[in-house]
Design a protein around this motif. Sequence first.
Motif, mmCIF file in Angstrom:
data_model
loop_
_atom_site.group_PDB
_atom_site.id
_atom_site.type_symbol
_atom_site.label_atom_id
_atom_site.label_comp_id
_atom_site.label_asym_id
_atom_site.label_seq_id
_atom_site.Cartn_x
_atom_site.Cartn_y
_atom_site.Cartn_z
ATOM 1 N N VAL A 228 0.859 -1.180 0.000
ATOM 2 C CA VAL A 228 0.000 0.000 0.000
ATOM 3 C C VAL A 228 0.898 1.232 0.000
ATOM 4 C CG1 VAL A 228 -1.752 1.287 1.263
ATOM 5 C CG2 VAL A 228 -1.813 -1.211 1.235
ATOM 6 N N THR A 229 0.685 2.121 -0.973
ATOM 7 C CA THR A 229 1.503 3.325 -1.077
ATOM 8 C C THR A 229 0.710 4.506 -0.551
ATOM 9 O OG1 THR A 229 2.547 2.427 -3.041
ATOM 10 C CG2 THR A 229 2.810 4.776 -2.652
ATOM 11 N N THR A 230 1.223 5.141 0.471
ATOM 12 C CA THR A 230 0.549 6.312 1.024
ATOM 13 C C THR A 230 1.443 7.543 0.956
ATOM 14 O OG1 THR A 230 1.291 5.725 3.236
ATOM 15 C CG2 THR A 230 -0.910 4.977 2.592
ATOM 16 N N LEU A 231 2.495 7.469 0.171
ATOM 17 C CA LEU A 231 3.381 8.622 0.058
ATOM 18 C C LEU A 231 2.646 9.775 -0.604
ATOM 19 C CD1 LEU A 231 6.684 6.924 -1.112
ATOM 20 C CD2 LEU A 231 6.089 7.701 1.183
ATOM 21 N N THR A 232 2.902 10.954 -0.104
ATOM 22 C CA THR A 232 2.272 12.149 -0.653
ATOM 23 C C THR A 232 2.938 12.534 -1.966
ATOM 24 O OG1 THR A 232 1.715 12.927 1.559
ATOM 25 C CG2 THR A 232 1.771 14.584 -0.188
ATOM 26 N N ILE A 233 2.125 12.800 -2.983
ATOM 27 C CA ILE A 233 2.625 13.287 -4.265
ATOM 28 C C ILE A 233 3.075 14.725 -4.057
ATOM 29 C CG2 ILE A 233 1.993 13.868 -6.643
ATOM 30 C CD1 ILE A 233 -0.263 11.710 -6.313
ATOM 31 N N PRO B 107 0.747 29.922 0.422
ATOM 32 C CA PRO B 107 0.322 28.702 1.115
ATOM 33 C C PRO B 107 0.223 27.502 0.170
ATOM 34 C CG PRO B 107 -1.060 30.559 1.736
ATOM 35 C CD PRO B 107 -0.203 31.022 0.597
ATOM 36 N N SER B 108 0.540 26.349 0.700
ATOM 37 C CA SER B 108 0.413 25.099 -0.048
ATOM 38 C C SER B 108 -1.036 24.647 -0.033
ATOM 39 C CB SER B 108 1.264 24.001 0.593
ATOM 40 O OG SER B 108 2.617 24.340 0.553
ATOM 41 N N THR B 109 -1.393 23.831 -1.010
ATOM 42 C CA THR B 109 -2.704 23.188 -0.986
ATOM 43 C C THR B 109 -2.485 21.690 -0.849
ATOM 44 O OG1 THR B 109 -2.815 23.030 -3.402
ATOM 45 C CG2 THR B 109 -3.820 24.962 -2.398
ATOM 46 N N ARG B 110 -3.437 21.045 -0.214
ATOM 47 C CA ARG B 110 -3.397 19.592 -0.029
ATOM 48 C C ARG B 110 -4.765 19.043 -0.399
ATOM 49 N NH1 ARG B 110 0.811 17.664 3.276
ATOM 50 N NH2 ARG B 110 2.113 19.324 4.100
ATOM 51 N N TYR B 111 -4.733 17.932 -1.142
ATOM 52 C CA TYR B 111 -5.985 17.286 -1.536
ATOM 53 C C TYR B 111 -5.676 15.864 -1.990
ATOM 54 C CZ TYR B 111 -4.316 18.935 -6.120
ATOM 55 O OH TYR B 111 -3.562 19.206 -7.229
ATOM 56 N N LEU B 112 -6.713 15.087 -2.252
ATOM 57 C CA LEU B 112 -6.529 13.734 -2.762
ATOM 58 C C LEU B 112 -6.564 13.768 -4.280
ATOM 59 C CD1 LEU B 112 -8.730 11.529 -0.403
ATOM 60 C CD2 LEU B 112 -6.248 11.768 -0.416
ATOM 61 N N ALA B 113 -5.612 13.094 -4.895
ATOM 62 C CA ALA B 113 -5.558 12.961 -6.350
ATOM 63 C C ALA B 113 -5.547 11.465 -6.658
ATOM 64 C CB ALA B 113 -4.311 13.637 -6.907
ATOM 65 N N ASN B 114 -6.613 10.991 -7.235
ATOM 66 C CA ASN B 114 -6.763 9.550 -7.510
ATOM 67 C C ASN B 114 -6.540 8.716 -6.252
ATOM 68 O OD1 ASN B 114 -7.293 9.954 -10.280
ATOM 69 N ND2 ASN B 114 -5.093 10.197 -10.645
ATOM 70 N N GLY B 115 -7.085 9.192 -5.137
ATOM 71 C CA GLY B 115 -7.001 8.453 -3.883
ATOM 72 C C GLY B 115 -5.708 8.619 -3.121
ATOM 73 N N ARG B 116 -4.760 9.377 -3.654
ATOM 74 C CA ARG B 116 -3.485 9.593 -2.965
ATOM 75 C C ARG B 116 -3.387 11.030 -2.508
ATOM 76 N NH1 ARG B 116 1.579 7.835 -6.214
ATOM 77 N NH2 ARG B 116 2.549 8.641 -4.344
#
Length: 164
Positions: free
Chosen positions: A27-32, A98-107
């Motif tokens: 399972v890969t949970t590394l942030t893009i 500021p940075s943004t954070r969100y899910l991209a294709n579940g990651r």
Amino acid sequence: MRWRPHGTRSSAPGRRKPSARYRRPPVTTLTIQAAGCVLWRRSPVTGALELCLVHRPKYDDWSWPKGKLKRGEDPLAGALREVAEETGHSAAPAAELPSTRYLANGRPKRVRYWAAEAVSGTFAPNDEVDRILWLPPDAARRRLTEPRDADLVDTLLESFRPAP
């Protein structure tokens, strides 16, 4: 052959572990990691502030020029590279926004942004970006597809205001 979690023992002594093709992938949970710029210029006609938005045909959206970082790439260097690739403009970076954070294709994905002034260049459509628009801040805010991107307009405008 039935699947077993990697590292568990077979009930039959001496039985070989299943080959890699039968194991579940990790399972890969590394942030893009990505970076981009809120690219701005002074209108060549009126001198008013204009912001650059890019249209990505793959997603049919309007956003800031941005993209994934290459392995080991400095985030600011990556942001400027993406601006050049997507808009054809070189840019002079200023304050980090500021940075943004969100899910991209579940990651999970993190995009770091900088304010940057367009210095020179000419846009040429490509596979990633087929159009750009230079808009006043209010029009840019309304045209952006993702609401999270609109907050960066206000942050950029605050950086132009003199401190009290």
